[in-house]
Write an enzyme that holds these catalytic residues in place. Sequence first.
Site, PDB file in Angstrom:
ATOM      1  N   ASN A  99       0.830  -1.200   0.000  1.00  0.00           N
ATOM      2  CA  ASN A  99       0.000   0.000   0.000  1.00  0.00           C
ATOM      3  C   ASN A  99       0.865   1.250   0.000  1.00  0.00           C
ATOM      4  O   ASN A  99       1.951   1.281   0.572  1.00  0.00           O
ATOM      5  CB  ASN A  99      -0.910   0.000   1.235  1.00  0.00           C
ATOM      6  CG  ASN A  99      -1.808  -1.220   1.278  1.00  0.00           C
ATOM      7  OD1 ASN A  99      -2.466  -1.529   0.294  1.00  0.00           O
ATOM      8  ND2 ASN A  99      -1.817  -1.927   2.402  1.00  0.00           N
TER       9      ASN A  99
ATOM     10  N   ASP B 169       1.234   6.200 -15.132  1.00  0.00           N
ATOM     11  CA  ASP B 169       2.046   7.141 -15.913  1.00  0.00           C
ATOM     12  C   ASP B 169       2.951   6.381 -16.878  1.00  0.00           C
ATOM     13  O   ASP B 169       3.159   6.801 -18.020  1.00  0.00           O
ATOM     14  CB  ASP B 169       2.913   7.998 -14.984  1.00  0.00           C
ATOM     15  CG  ASP B 169       2.098   8.805 -13.996  1.00  0.00           C
ATOM     16  OD1 ASP B 169       0.928   9.102 -14.287  1.00  0.00           O
ATOM     17  OD2 ASP B 169       2.644   9.150 -12.926  1.00  0.00           O
TER      18      ASP B 169
END
Length: 294
Positions: free
Chosen positions: A80, A249
């Site tokens: 995470n 990205d």
Amino acid sequence: MITSFKDVDYCAGGATQNSIRIAQWIIGGSNATTFMGCIGKDDFGKTLRSAAEKDHVKVQYQYNDKEPTGTCAVVITDKNRSLVANLAAANCFTKDHLDVKEHWDSVEKAKFYYCAGFFLTVCPPALMMVSQHACNQNKLFSMNLSAPFISQFFKDPLMQLLPYADIVFGNETEAATFSKEQDFKTEDVKEIAKRIASLPKENQKRSRMCVITQGRDPVLVAQDGVVKEYAVIGFDNPDDIVDSNGAGDAFVGGFLAQLVQGNSVDECVRCGNWAAHIVLQRSGCTFPEKADFK
């Protein structure tokens, strides 16, 4: 916080700059890409420029005297991530940066353009100036939905820019929010992708493409009323995933790297998935010295 952790990595960041760095890495050579943004006159600004130039990206930063260079701290716990951003100078880009001859020369020389939706919170007039130039010259302009809040709270500038977009990137969550805000009355991601692709468009010489990533689920590409699915590269061992920060990205960077070389959409998506797969196995949007995409 930095002093509390022994292993701190620094890398050039920012959604658009990440994609451009990835594209440059895959294309190879030097200065095949140019990036513009705003930074402060400080050590982080020097670090950012140095890191981008090390990746062979030509940078034409606007400097701000009052604000520091934008930073984003990423803390990874197991699989995470938590991000805390201080946008600072990144929020200070102004349209007059494009009025500098050297900078506008770069715009005119380019044949392909890309921006993240985040920039709509900073300087929409600059994006309109570039996107309209692309439209008038029949060049390709692409953009990213970037985050749900863009569709929610920056709806007007987003919908002013969208008619100039030849390619719209996003993920399934961003697509769902866009659908809700535009009252599409559907949660079907394929249908949403088709609807985004079919929205009004200024340049009628090419139809719009909408590319939606869905994590481990197939990538969707919608154009001319047809949606095609592309399987992503999976992991036999989930522990191979180090950090998801920058994977989206990277997908865009890989996609654009093939697009500018005139390759097919199939090849663009394949390279995007490959680039994302590489970045997922590393900390931040980083990559090996050489790209071995084949």
